[in-house]
Design an enzyme around this catalytic site. Structure first.
Site, PDB file in Angstrom:
ATOM      1  N   CYS A  19       0.807  -1.216   0.000  1.00 58.14           N
ATOM      2  CA  CYS A  19       0.000   0.000   0.000  1.00 58.14           C
ATOM      3  C   CYS A  19       0.841   1.268   0.000  1.00 58.14           C
ATOM      4  CB  CYS A  19      -0.945  -0.006   1.207  1.00 58.14           C
ATOM      5  SG  CYS A  19      -2.314  -1.174   1.014  1.00 58.14           S
ATOM      6  N   LYS A  22       0.571   3.481  -3.169  1.00 57.30           N
ATOM      7  CA  LYS A  22      -0.534   4.400  -3.429  1.00 57.30           C
ATOM      8  C   LYS A  22      -0.024   5.794  -3.778  1.00 57.30           C
ATOM      9  CE  LYS A  22      -4.239   2.675  -0.398  1.00 57.30           C
ATOM     10  NZ  LYS A  22      -5.131   3.076   0.722  1.00 57.30           N
ATOM     11  N   THR A  49     -16.434  11.442   1.312  1.00 61.24           N
ATOM     12  CA  THR A  49     -15.872  11.297   2.657  1.00 61.24           C
ATOM     13  C   THR A  49     -14.556  10.514   2.689  1.00 61.24           C
ATOM     14  OG1 THR A  49     -17.242   9.333   3.018  1.00 61.24           O
ATOM     15  CG2 THR A  49     -18.130  11.448   3.759  1.00 61.24           C
ATOM     16  N   ASP A  51     -14.111   7.377   2.291  1.00 59.77           N
ATOM     17  CA  ASP A  51     -14.330   6.171   3.077  1.00 59.77           C
ATOM     18  C   ASP A  51     -13.621   4.971   2.452  1.00 59.77           C
ATOM     19  OD1 ASP A  51     -15.634   4.915   5.340  1.00 59.77           O
ATOM     20  OD2 ASP A  51     -17.214   6.391   5.060  1.00 59.77           O
ATOM     21  N   ASP A  92     -11.712  -3.737   3.297  1.00 63.28           N
ATOM     22  CA  ASP A  92     -12.534  -2.554   3.051  1.00 63.28           C
ATOM     23  C   ASP A  92     -14.013  -2.842   3.297  1.00 63.28           C
ATOM     24  OD1 ASP A  92     -10.375  -0.984   2.383  1.00 63.28           O
ATOM     25  OD2 ASP A  92     -10.575  -1.287   0.227  1.00 63.28           O
ATOM     26  N   GLY A 140     -12.187 -12.332 -13.273  1.00 61.80           N
ATOM     27  CA  GLY A 140     -11.121 -11.356 -13.139  1.00 61.80           C
ATOM     28  C   GLY A 140     -10.570 -10.906 -14.469  1.00 61.80           C
ATOM     29  N   HIS A 141      -9.392 -10.299 -14.435  1.00 63.29           N
ATOM     30  CA  HIS A 141      -8.780  -9.773 -15.649  1.00 63.29           C
ATOM     31  C   HIS A 141      -7.265  -9.752 -15.467  1.00 63.29           C
ATOM     32  CE1 HIS A 141      -8.646  -7.658 -19.433  1.00 63.29           C
ATOM     33  NE2 HIS A 141      -7.935  -6.673 -18.907  1.00 63.29           N
ATOM     34  N   ASP A 228     -10.371   1.641   8.095  1.00 61.74           N
ATOM     35  CA  ASP A 228      -9.356   0.632   7.811  1.00 61.74           C
ATOM     36  C   ASP A 228      -7.995   1.326   7.734  1.00 61.74           C
ATOM     37  OD1 ASP A 228      -8.196  -1.734   6.965  1.00 61.74           O
ATOM     38  OD2 ASP A 228      -8.737  -1.448   4.870  1.00 61.74           O
TER      39      ASP A 228
END
Length: 351
Positions: A19, A22, A49, A51, A92, A140-141, A228
């Site tokens: 992460c 990001k 927000t 979220d 999430d 999926g892909h 989270d």
């Protein structure tokens, strides 16, 4: 002779891991500033927000929780990379108080570098975690790209009356953290060859632990809000909650558990991901560091991958929540601070 699967280190293929890959909070805000959004009264939680997931109402009793999350390799073992990516994406939904229903694989692989057997291990690891969550993998892909990425788009279900958001925190609520922090620092150490095997194992155990407790306490109406803890770090995710709820927060740094005291040894050597450094620079704009050490500041803004939840708990529900967390096997149930009244979404961190 060692095979390519045995010698290839997945983390060597990623410029930034997990992460921490990001965009920064500042960059993301700029990107989303003028994105057009269709207004719909059934959108209970959208982008406004910040979220953990979007929520779309189907009827009075049901709402869809939708999220997607993927990242570059955070550990070298492909199976555990898949497990961590799946746990992170599922989190999430749990953070919104929902339960996962379906998932879609998102796979990007440099096919000329990563053997198909290794890709299979990544996907298999993720699929087993999806199965553990009683979630259905329905497709999926895949694409060819220079750096590996892996993750999921996940859809869950929640009651509109029981869902958790980051916009309902109230002064006096206790802040309870369900996982120790420090994974960004530890996984940067893995990439640099500085993390001891036992500490790596501890980090993997944490990052593959499902946050199912979020759904449990939400369904019982014990928690007012939740968030989270992932790539923006504990302080920044808490700040988003404070901004959405129009409150402030007070944190006691000594109460925030690290995965190990070795995390502070890694910090002392400068083993800090770039994403965590960005998080600290951003947090300085709204955080009063009341006696916190530099190491504590780094830990509290460390970019987590598949971190725990921060739950806003009315004091009267404290013991009931702790019992539910213990029953769910959460890694910790640390009271790290509380929500306070504030005209601005500021956070005070006391040593």
């Amino acid at each position: 002779m060692a095979t390519s699967e045995q010698t290839l280190r997945l983390t060597s293929l990623s410029s930034c891991a997990g992460c921490a890959s990001k965009l920064s909070r500042q960059s993301l805000t700029e990107v989303l500033r003028q994105v057009p959004v269709l207004k719909d009264r059934n959108v209970l939680v959208g982008t406004a927000t910040g979220d953990d997931a979007g929520v779309y109402r189907l009827d009075a009793k049901r709402a869809l929780v939708q999220t997607t999350d993927f990242f570059t390799p955070i550990v070298d073992d492909p199976y555990w990379y898949g497990q961590i990516a799946a746990t992170n994406a599922l989190s999430d939904v749990y953070a919104m108080g929902g339960r996962p229903l379906t998932a879609l694989n998102l796979v990007g692989i440099p096919a000329d570098v990563v053997p198909l057997e290794m890709v299979n291990q990544i996907v298999r690891g993720g699929a087993e975690k999806i199965l553990q969550a009683k979630c259905v993998l329905i497709g999926g892909h895949t694409i060819k790209i220079p750096e590996p990425i892996f993750g999921y788009a996940v859809t869950g279900m929640v009651s509109p009356r029981k869902m958790l958001t980051n916009a309902n925190a109230r002064p006096g609520d206790l802040l309870i953290l369900t996982k120790p922090i420090g994974t960004g620092i530890i996984t940067t150490g893995i990439k640099r060859g500085l993390t001891a095997p036992a500490l790596e194992r501890k980090a993997i155990d944490s990052m593959t632990h499902l946050n199912t407790a979020g759904a449990d306490v939400a369904e019982r109406g014990l928690v007012r809000a939740a968030v989270d803890v992932t790539g923006f770090g504990l302080i920044s995710h808490l700040a988003a909650m404070c901004a959405s709820s129009k409150v402030g927060a007070e944190i006691f740094a000594a109460n925030v558990p690290a995965l190990s005291s070795e995390v502070f040894d890694l910090i002392a050597t400068g083993c800090i991901p770039g994403g965590s450094r960005d998080n600290l620079a951003y947090a300085n704009g709204f955080t009063d560091w009341d006696g916190a050490s530099d190491a504590q500041k780094t830990l509290l803004t460390d970019a987590q991958t598949s971190g725990g939840l921060v739950l806003c708990v009315p004091p009267k529900n404290d013991q009931a929540v702790r019992k539910r967390l213990e029953r769910a096997g959460t890694l910790c149930a640390a009271v790290i601070g509380s929500i306070v009244r504030s005209s601005k979404p500021r956070i005070r961190v006391r040593a």
